[in-house]
Scaffold this active site. Structure first.
Site: not given
Ligand code: FES
Ligand SMILES: Cc1cc2nc3c(=O)[nH]c(=O)nc-3n(C[C@H](O)[C@H](O)[C@H](O)COP(=O)(O)OP(=O)(O)OC[C@H]3O[C@@H](n4cnc5c(N)ncnc54)[C@H](O)[C@@H]3O)c2cc1C
Ligand code: FES
Length: 1331
Positions: A116, A1263
């Site tokens: 991510q 969230e």
């Molecule tokens: S994807 Fe692992 S810390 Fe952000």
């Protein structure tokens, strides 16, 4: 450097290239060398102490003795550069790149959506890569073990593990794809419809792993290793490093320099030097002395070289165990069991056996077993050789052993066990893996042949004092007696007395630790009983055996709606599209703020912070700091040319304090120097004198008592609460405390401020969620207009609310340094600084009174929320406000009153954190509902269901909504989780098990989306089409890992009718899109998506005449043609979002655009003796309308859920009685790791949901799912209730959050915890505060 003596040349390889370093500094670790010197910035800094795995690299070495090459993962942050002579280092850049060929590990983690923000990804890749180099077809156990020391704050690990699972042999089995019945059983998966469900990624679309493609070990290093080695000496600015090659030379060196440490793995000395500032002018590195690595077998046991790494020890023992009868290998197996849990693979690969013993940690895992196992060390010095037993006399104090400073441990003798002897290793740690133990133990008992009479017994504990301790008196009470309840019953009492900790013992958890000593002994007792029974030594019934908690991770389900068959192929909306930078993140090419190359003349800034919680500053002396090498300047408040304060919620906060400090960690001045090391030394040399002020306030209770608040305090109510209480059958009053939470974004606060050199213009490269706020802050601070400040955000390595206000203060200070010195200034906080300075989620105390009828209908509730805000206001009143706004959650309580207050204390200021108060507020509400259920003795889900909103509904702020989708999520979750059947099975399990209990809970959420400050609901975008048809999109959102850029690419793809590959997003900057709003409130896609859509529609319209003229033309031809026809190919888009508000006087309004709904069901298994638990399964159903990108949205749900799981069950901030944060890194503060994943995690996106209020009928999801982590909290509470019931305790009980093993164990009220006398509050100063 000129004063530095010339040493030897250090020679090693990085990614197949030779590195010769003529000035290797012993204080330099591999990580900064890679990042700063070799410019390989793929390897990341996350903690600097071996605790996060972001810096993982692979080290390969040739072993001349065996002529083999070994490969192992290691933490570059703890690897001294000087240790690397002769080694080959492989970094993430070395295994694959987008320029050549990406490596299958990089590809699979990326394609499985395991990246991510991407900051952890290179470390994950390298841990997996090192595993595959040794075992190309690993098992799932191998994978989870390899990843145990790698933290990720975004994903929740499931997708990373799934990506790695594709390397396992069993991955090809249908089970790996989530099927209930396994093809290996010959069963067809009967329930599944013929048509395949859509998958988040295609396992057939993956590169094969081909081990022949890997980098070869440099032949030059083999030659080097085979030629006779020479002593190496390296001189740094302050430290000299000597690496001898013979034992004799080592002995001489140690005799001459007895104080010089022997650095092996550097996992003890390294953190000491880094975090405690300990300086060793001479370091001896004996890693090339072969005697320290010899392993030899004797008829009595095995000698293992003290230099062997813990991984080597593990493999030596693993090889020996099958060669001997079981009875001879009790100590070996106990050691191996403990080694499996000690640190992480990266740590075990370098940490040495001798180093572990000599480090004499009070909670060392090995020393208690070595001691009970009658092990000994062979030590040598110029005085000769001797053997020293590893018993209670060996460990003489904290970190001290009986050896003389000049003595060297050469090897360790581990004897065979004898017939009739049983040895066990036991430990309990705050987190199951990669965590130092709270209490650890080694226990050994020996019986006379065919008897249960104890002939010999030995028990040692770690974690119960400054050293490994022997429970000698307890052993005396057991020896020569029968191994039975009576003997043990007496032994517990003696043990309790023998290992009595004072109530304020360092480390705290006193009652828990004491009870653990008993319950671990009980576990050993049971284990041995079962063995005696199996050997027919005893024939009577023995109590149930306590099986370890389950640990096998099953593949989960991720269900979402496929796009309609009519949707064009180019249109990426609704499809599971990989994060647009995932591959770059996995190859280490993705650029984060601190990866930007150093600018000529650049300086580094380190802030100097207060060491007092409440004091007057009486003196500030920077003269010594200014004398130090490299130090250029010290910035104080006097240097600020513009506004010296930041204003939040109508309160002013000093950027740099000059007169009075109000918390430890408050910034006072900042040192700028040519390097980070010099700036750090400069900061350490700044002298500040203080005069303490009386009565600092730390706890919420103290703040309430002294009316210490940030205003406004908020009140909302509906109905007549006071009157309603008179009409109910029952009234119950309770309270719950929720601890704070550290953001622990993997990338710490980072920024680089660059003066352009003319007309007061500045470029600010920064990791923030709100570039415009930074722009405003810098402009105000420097007293210049905003048009001179351009803020650039390429990507952010995780933020979670923590990179808004606090970042703006740091940016202001850094900009002053840049302005004053007229040089570029970089500020990147170390993990410890970040944790101390920047605050986190507000710890909250909730008090409630609830009135209900006997059937469970709740009629009235009166709730108070107190948030510990710390020393400055930040956004605290808004956080407290949000608790009150959300307090109805899913329930229609007709008479409801809530008050929210932000308490002002002398702790570091808390700030926004994913959920913005809702996760705290709702835990209080749900705990209240749980209490109602416990008072009535009925399942909590019944009370929840009975009190839910139904039909057209109105909230307590008079906002009308339809809860239909909330109820659908509830029903769907119950059905998917098979809730009723599993509840029944749990009851049965609990009846059959005394020491293990299971619990289940199902929790709903209704979460309001958008900013209730209506003006923030706006966004803009700028879209350019270039002549070649490529499209550049800019918008106001920042890419934090939440995938907003990916979604914007999808939006543009739909609107422009082109594939996403033609669309690029470079960065977020204030000179492309001005006046942005923060990427927060789960509103990023809603707002920016509409703005991008608007801009794209404008452009598409403009192209219409061209398209009409040439309908068969390509997109590229239209773009070119439009240019020729002088049509503007650039457009801005704008979105004016809803005008949300709340009138607090009238107690009504519309503070949210709409609600996102979700329901989570979790089941846990709890070991009541230690409080350890495992989440067996979690099912989550979420209504997010029509997902723009199911893989990104599932990622947000899983990541937020995991962060919630951390908040409610694991993460504990500990403050000293003087307000100092103890928990300043991953060693002390535990965020969820791979071991905390639910063993099965199923995510279902609610089908057939529409949302007219957001783009393409989607819903915000950043969230809401965090609160769903509380289903694990309530499942633990459910299991604890079952344990209490066995102890005869019924009804509501207190369990604060996080429900750590300590709290769960003590609340379970086993006979062991009940034996431990509670210390009288007020009679002692606790080690840590309950803030
Ligand atoms: S994807 Fe692992 S810390 Fe952000
Ligand atoms: C993140 C992290 C997690 C950890 N988790 C655990 C855990 O769960 N359980 C646990 O028990 N430990 C844990 N440790 C501690 C780790 O096991 C020890 O730090 C390690 O074993 C020390 O060995 P080393 O080779 O790295 O020692 P070094 O740091 O190189 O040296 C440590 C000390 O030992 C001395 N020394 C080293 N070798 C010899 C020798 N042959 N003769 C005489 N003196 C010697 C040195 O002079 C020095 O004073 C953890 C450490 C880290 C950083
Ligand atoms: S940076 Fe090395 S382990 Fe965290």
């Amino acid at each position: 450097m000129s004063a530095v003596k010339q040493g030897d040349a250090l020679c090693f390889f990085i990614n197949g290239k030779k590195v010769t370093e003529n000035h290797a500094d012993p204080e330099t670790m591999l990580l900064p060398f890679l990042r700063e010197k070799v410019k390989l910035t793929g390897t990341k800094y996350g903690c600097g102490g071996g605790g996060c795995g972001a810096c993982t690299v692979m080290v390969s070495r040739y072993q001349p003795a065996t002529k083999t090459i070994i490969h192992y993962s290691a933490n570059a942050c703890l690897l001294p550069l000087c240790q690397l002579h002769g080694a080959a280092v492989t970094t993430v850049e070395g295994i694959g790149s987008t320029k050549t060929r990406i490596h299958p590990v990089q590809e699979r983690i990326a394609k499985a959506h395991g990246s991510q923000c991407g900051f952890c990804t290179p470390g994950m890749v390298m841990s997996t890569y090192a595993l595959l180099r040794n075992k190309p077809q690993p098992t799932m156990d191998d994978i989870t073990e390899a990843l145990a020391g790698n933290l990720c704050r975004c994903t929740g690990y499931r997708p990373i593990v799934e990506g790695c699972r594709t390397f396992c042999q069993e991955a090809n089995c249908c089970q790996a794809n989530g099927a209930a019945n396994c093809c290996l059983n010959g069963e067809k998966n009967g329930n599944e419809p013929e048509q395949e469900k859509p998958q988040l990624f295609d396992k057939l679309d993956l590169l094969p792993l081909d081990p022949t493609q890997e980098l070869i070990f440099p032949p030059e290093l083999i030659l080097m290793a085979d030629t006779s080695p020479q002593t190496l000496t390296f001189h740094g600015e302050r430290v000299t490093w000597v690496s001898p090659v013979s034992l004799e030379e080592l002995i001489q060196l140690k005799a001459k320099h007895p104080k010089a440490p022997l650095v092996m793995g550097n996992t003890n000395i390294g953190p000491d030097m880094k975090f405690k500032g300990i300086l060793h002018p001479l370091i001896i590195s004996p890693t090339r002395v072969k005697e320290l690595f010899e392993v030899s077998q004797t008829p009595q046991g095995v000698w293992v070289g003290a230099g062997c790494s813990l991984s080597e020890l593990h493999s030596v023992l693993e090889k020996l165990v099958p060669q001997f009868p079981e009875e001879k290998t009790e100590v070996f197996r106990a050691l191996n069991r403990q080694l499996g849990n000690l640190g992480s693979v990266q740590i075990r690969n370098v940490a040495s056996l001798g180093g572990n013993i000599v480090s004499a940690y009070p909670n060392s895992d090995l020393n208690p077993i070595l001691a009970v196992g009658n092990c000994k060390v062979s030590v040598i010095s110029s005085g000769g050789r001797r053997e020293v037993p590893l018993n209670q006399d060996f460990f003489v104090g904290f970190g001290k052993v009986i050896l003389q400073p000049e003595e060297i441990v050469v090897s360790v003798f581990i004897p065979f066990s004898r017939k009739g002897e049983f040895v066990q290793a036991l430990r309990h740690a705050p987190r199951k893996e990669a965590s130092f133990a709270t209490v650890t133990a080694g226990m050994r008992v020996m019986f006379s042949e065919s008897s249960r009479v104890v002939q010999d017994v030995s028990i040692y504990y770690g974690g119960m004092g400054p050293t490994t301790v022997s429970a000698a008196k307890t052993c005396q009470a057991i020896i020569r007696r029968s191994w039975d309840d009576e003997t043990l019953g007496q032994a517990y009492d003696i043990l309790l007395e023998e290992l009595a900790l004072p109530p304020s013992a360092p480390g705290g958890k006193v009652e828990f630790r004491r009870s653990l000593t008993l319950s671990l002994l009980f576990k050993f007792y049971l284990e041995v009983l079962h063995k005696l029974k199996a050997m027919n030594v005893i024939t009577d019934e023995v109590p149930e055996k306590i099986q370890p908690l389950p640990r096998e991770i099953q593949p989960g389900l991720q269900e979402f709606q496929p796009v309609s068959k009519d949707q064009g192929n180019h249109d990426a909306v609704g499809r599971p599209m990989m994060h647009r930078s995932a591959i770059s993140q996995a190859t280490g090419e993705a650029v984060y703020c601190d990866d930007l190359p150093k600018i000529e003349g650049e300086l580094f800034l380190v802030v100097v912070t207060s060491s007092r919680a409440h004091a007057k500053i009486t003196g500030l002396d920077v003269s010594e700091a200014l004398q130090l090498p490299g130090v250029v300047d010290v910035i104080t408040t006097k240097d600020i040319p513009g506004k010296k304060v930041r204003t939040f919620c109508d309160y002013n906060e000093e950027l740099l304090e000059e007169s009075e400090v109000s918390c430890i960690g408050q910034m006072i001045c900042a040192v700028v120097a040519d390097t980070k090391a010099h700036a750090k030394r400069g900061a350490a040399a700044v002298k500040i004198s203080y005069e303490d002020l009386p009565d600092p306030i730390f706890t919420i209770e103290e703040a309430v008592e002294k009316s210490s608040y940030f205003e406004p305090r908020r009140l909302l109510q509906r109905g007549d609460v006071t009157e309603a209480f008179k009409t109910v059958d029952k009234v119950y009053e309770g309270e719950i405390r929720i601890g704070g939470q550290e953001h622990f974004y993997m990338e710490t606060q980072s920024m680089l401020v660059v003066p352009v050199g003319e007309e007061m213009e500045f470029n600010v490269y920064i990791s923030t969620q709100w570039p415009t706020l930074i722009q405003d802050a810098v402009a105000e601070t420097l007293n210049i207009s905003s048009n001179r400040v351009t803020c650039h955000v390429k990507r952010v390595g995780g933020a979670f609310g923590g990179k808004v206000t606090r970042t703006s203060v740091l940016a202001s200070i850094t900009s002053v340094a840049a302005w004053k010195t007229n040089r570029a200034v970089r500020c990147v906080l170390e993990r410890g600084e970040d944790m101390v300075i920047t605050g986190g989620r507000h710890p909250t105390l909730g008090k409630y009174k609830v009135g209900f009828m006997n059937d469970g209908k709740i009629v009235a509730a009166d709730i108070q929320f107190f948030a510990n805000s710390g020393n400055t206001v930040d956004e605290s009143p808004l956080v407290a406000e949000k608790m009150v706004l959300h307090m109805d959650n899913a329930y229609n309580i007709p008479n409801l009153r809530g008050r929210g207050a932000a308490c002002k204390t002398n702790l570091p200021s808390n700030t926004a954190f994913r959920g913005f108060g809702v996760p705290q507020g709702l835990l209080i509400v749900e705990n209240m509902i749980n209490d109602v259920a416990m008072v009535l003795g009925c399942p909590a889900d019944k009370i929840r269901e009975m009190n839910m909103y139904r039909g057209p509904s109105t909230t307590h702020y008079k906002f009308e909504f339809n809860p239909e989708n909330l109820l659908r999520c509830w029903e769907e979750c119950k059905r998917r989780a098979d809730y009723s059947a599993r509840r029944a099975a749990i009851e049965q399990f609990n009846q059959q098990n005394r020491w293990k209990k299971r619990g289940i809970s199902i929790i709903p959420i209704k979460y309001g989306i958008a900013f209730s400050d209506g003006f923030l609901n706006q966004a803009a975008a700028l879209v350019h089409i270039y002549k070649d048809g490529s499209v550049l999109v800019s918008h106001g959102g920042t890419e934090l890992g939440q995938g907003v850029h990916t979604k914007m690419q999808q939006v543009a793809s739909r609107e422009l009718h082109i594939p996403p590959s033609k669309i690029y997003i470079s960065e977020t900057s204030t000179n492309t899109v001005p006046n942005t709003c923060p990427s927060a409130a789960s509103f990023g896609t809603d707002a920016n998506g509409m703005a991008v859509k608007d801009a794209c529609q404008i452009l598409y319209q403009r192209l219409e005449p061209i398209r009409k003229k040439n309908p068969k033309g390509t997109w590229e031809s239209w773009a070119k043609e439009a240019f020729m026809e002088k049509i503007s190919l650039s457009a801005t888009g704008f979105y004016k979002g809803p005008d949300l508000y709340l009138d607090w006087d009238k107690m009504e309004g519309q503070p949210y655009a709409y609600y996102t709904y979700g329901v989570s069901c979790s089941e846990v298994e709890l070991d009541c003796l230690t409080g350890d638990y495992r989440t067996l399964r979690t099912d989550i159903v979420v209504d997010i309308g029509k997902s723009v990108n199911p893989s990104v949205d599932v990622g947000q749900i899983e990541g937020a859920f995991t962060q919630g799981l951390g908040l409610y069950t694991l993460e504990e901030l500990k403050f000293s009685p003087f307000g100092l944060l103890y928990t300043r890194g991953p060693s002390q503060y535990k965020i969820p790791a791979v071991c905390d994943m639910p063993l099965q995690l199923n995510i279902y996106l609610l089908p057939d949901s529409e949302n007219p209020y957001a783009i393409y009928s989607s819903k915000g999801i950043g969230e809401p799912a965090l609160f769903l982590g509380s289903s694990v909290f309530f499942a633990i509470k459910d299991a604890v209730a079952a344990a209490r019931s066995d102890s005869g305790l019924k009804g509501p009980f207190s369990l604060n959050s996080p429900a750590t093993p300590e709290r769960a164990c003590l609340a379970s009220a086993s006979p062991f915890t009940q034996k431990v006398p509670a210390s009288k509050p007020g009679s002692f100063k606790p080690w840590a505060l309950d803030i």
